[in-house]
Scaffold this motif. Structure first.
Motif, PDB file in Angstrom:
ATOM      1  N   GLU A   9      50.012  43.714  95.869  1.00 37.50           N
ATOM      2  CA  GLU A   9      50.983  44.581  95.194  1.00 37.50           C
ATOM      3  C   GLU A   9      50.333  45.822  94.609  1.00 37.50           C
ATOM      4  O   GLU A   9      50.997  46.632  93.951  1.00 37.50           O
ATOM      5  CB  GLU A   9      51.683  43.792  94.078  1.00 37.50           C
ATOM      6  CG  GLU A   9      50.844  43.528  92.833  1.00 37.50           C
ATOM      7  CD  GLU A   9      49.857  42.371  92.938  1.00 37.50           C
ATOM      8  OE1 GLU A   9      49.222  42.045  91.913  1.00 37.50           O
ATOM      9  OE2 GLU A   9      49.717  41.791  94.033  1.00 37.50           O
ATOM     10  N   THR A  12      51.973  49.402  94.858  1.00 42.96           N
ATOM     11  CA  THR A  12      53.176  49.508  94.041  1.00 42.96           C
ATOM     12  C   THR A  12      52.814  49.588  92.561  1.00 42.96           C
ATOM     13  O   THR A  12      53.457  50.299  91.789  1.00 42.96           O
ATOM     14  CB  THR A  12      54.098  48.302  94.301  1.00 42.96           C
ATOM     15  OG1 THR A  12      54.240  48.112  95.701  1.00 42.96           O
ATOM     16  CG2 THR A  12      55.463  48.526  93.691  1.00 42.96           C
ATOM     17  N   ALA A  23      55.408  42.908  89.734  1.00 42.04           N
ATOM     18  CA  ALA A  23      55.481  43.203  91.168  1.00 42.04           C
ATOM     19  C   ALA A  23      56.813  42.738  91.741  1.00 42.04           C
ATOM     20  O   ALA A  23      57.406  41.758  91.278  1.00 42.04           O
ATOM     21  CB  ALA A  23      54.334  42.510  91.897  1.00 42.04           C
ATOM     22  N   GLY A  27      55.786  41.072  96.918  1.00 46.56           N
ATOM     23  CA  GLY A  27      54.381  41.192  96.548  1.00 46.56           C
ATOM     24  C   GLY A  27      53.866  39.946  95.850  1.00 46.56           C
ATOM     25  O   GLY A  27      52.748  39.475  96.122  1.00 46.56           O
TER      26      GLY A  27
END
Length: 353
Positions: A9, A12, A23, A27
């Motif tokens: 993750e 992101t 997340a 993820g």
């Protein structure tokens, strides 16, 4: 000794830049299902952080012959981490640092705010466009590539040619939109990204012939090329890697473009990035490339700079030799994530890739 952490993750989390980032479900699920993956590139005796040791051992079972003799640990074990242990995540971000701080990891083992800000800055798509792509294509007729920074939606309305919009930080194709004529939905997405991340990048829509990447390691002083990654993507999202010898992968690229063109670009990437990364980033990274049709085959030498470990690095950890059959490294999902190595006969390889 190293503690390895698979935090897919990461991209992101960079976009969020919040210590309390949560997340997305995908993820979190990938991290839980594939947390054992660092056993593929770790050394014997290293530690790998997982959520459930028994589940990690079971998921690793079919890959056992490729894995190092690692010790799986959980967050509950982290307060007892040896003081000399080095931390080696998929990528560093504020959310991961907070998770490790909450598990009582000493601050001396963790990056400070300045280091995290630098990693995030260098991971911005437009940083790579200005500091790497531009010098790579300038006055070079073997290569093409351009990228513009978009800070307001009005900049998009005047474009009549197909283009690609990219969020500054995003993961596995999720932050990419292919635009012919800007739709209301795409306009809304672009407006939201600009509001959250401050900008977008806009690139021409190229006629892609072949995806691949060059993988590197920065040691704080030098930048070293470590190998090719030949991969497949679907709508910008990662689908799988070929595991083959370096010579075989070069031959795959040379079907479309003389490999000397790629070699020169790799040498230039090392030369350009070495002074820019010295003292600022240490660890693995990759540069995604494309062979495109632009009045004949040309090299796009920097589609993306991934300032973290990549699936290309994972494929390189198998250390394939020329005498071995080609294999495919894939990640699939059917209620949970599965990592597989598939052997494929040479005569069907080109139909798969």
């Amino acid at each position: 000794m190293k503690l390895h952490i698979f935090n897919p993750e990461h991209d992101t989390a960079l976009a969020s830049n919040q210590f309390n980032f949560v997340a997305p479900h995908a993820g979190r699920e990938m991290r839980a299902d594939l947390g054992f993956l660092p056993a593929l590139w770790a050394d014997d005796g290293d530690l790998v952080l997982v959520g459930d040791v028994a589940a990690a051992l079971e998921r690793m079972r079919h890959l056992r012959r490729y894995c190092a003799e690692v010790v799986f640990v959980t967050p509950a074990d982290l307060p007892h981490l040896p003081q000399h242990c080095e931390l080696s995540p998929w990528g560093w971000d504020r959310a991961l640092r907070f998770q490790l701080q909450s598990s009582h990891i000493p601050s001396g083992l963790l990056p400070d705010d300045t280091q995290l800000d630098t990693i995030r800055q260098l991971s911005h798509r437009y940083w790579a466009a200005t500091h790497l792509l531009h010098p790579l294509v300038q006055d070079n007729n073997e290569r093409v590539g351009q990228s513009s920074l978009i800070t307001s939606i009005e900049q998009l309305t005047s474009s009549s040619s197909p283009y690609v919009l990219k969020a500054p930080w995003s993961s596995s194709g999720r932050g990419i939109r292919y635009v012919d004529t800007l739709t209301a939905h795409q306009r809304g997405w672009a407006t939201n990204v600009i509001a959250r991340q401050g900008a977008l990048t806009m690139e021409p829509y190229y006629h892609k012939i072949k995806d691949f990447a060059a993988e590197f390691v920065a040691d704080g002083t030098t930048v070293r090329y470590v190998g090719l990654s030949v991969f497949q993507s679907v709508n910008g999202a990662y689908a799988g890697n070929v595991i083959a010898s370096e010579a075989d992968k070069r031959d795959m690229i040379a079907r479309y473009l003389p490999f000397e063109v790629v070699e020169r670009a790799i040498d230039d990437i090392c030369h350009i990035l070495q002074p820019l990364m010295a003292g600022r980033y240490t660890g693995p990274f990759g540069v995604d490339m494309m062979v495109i049709n632009e009045n004949g085959p040309k090299l796009h030498p920097c589609v993306e700079l991934n300032l973290r470990r990549t699936m290309g690095h994972v494929a390189l950890s198998f250390d394939a030799q020329g005498t071995e059959p080609h294999r495919l490294m894939t990640i699939s999902y059917n209620g949970s994530y599965h990592f597989r190595i598939i052997t494929t006969a040479g005569n069907c390889f080109s139909t798969v890739w």
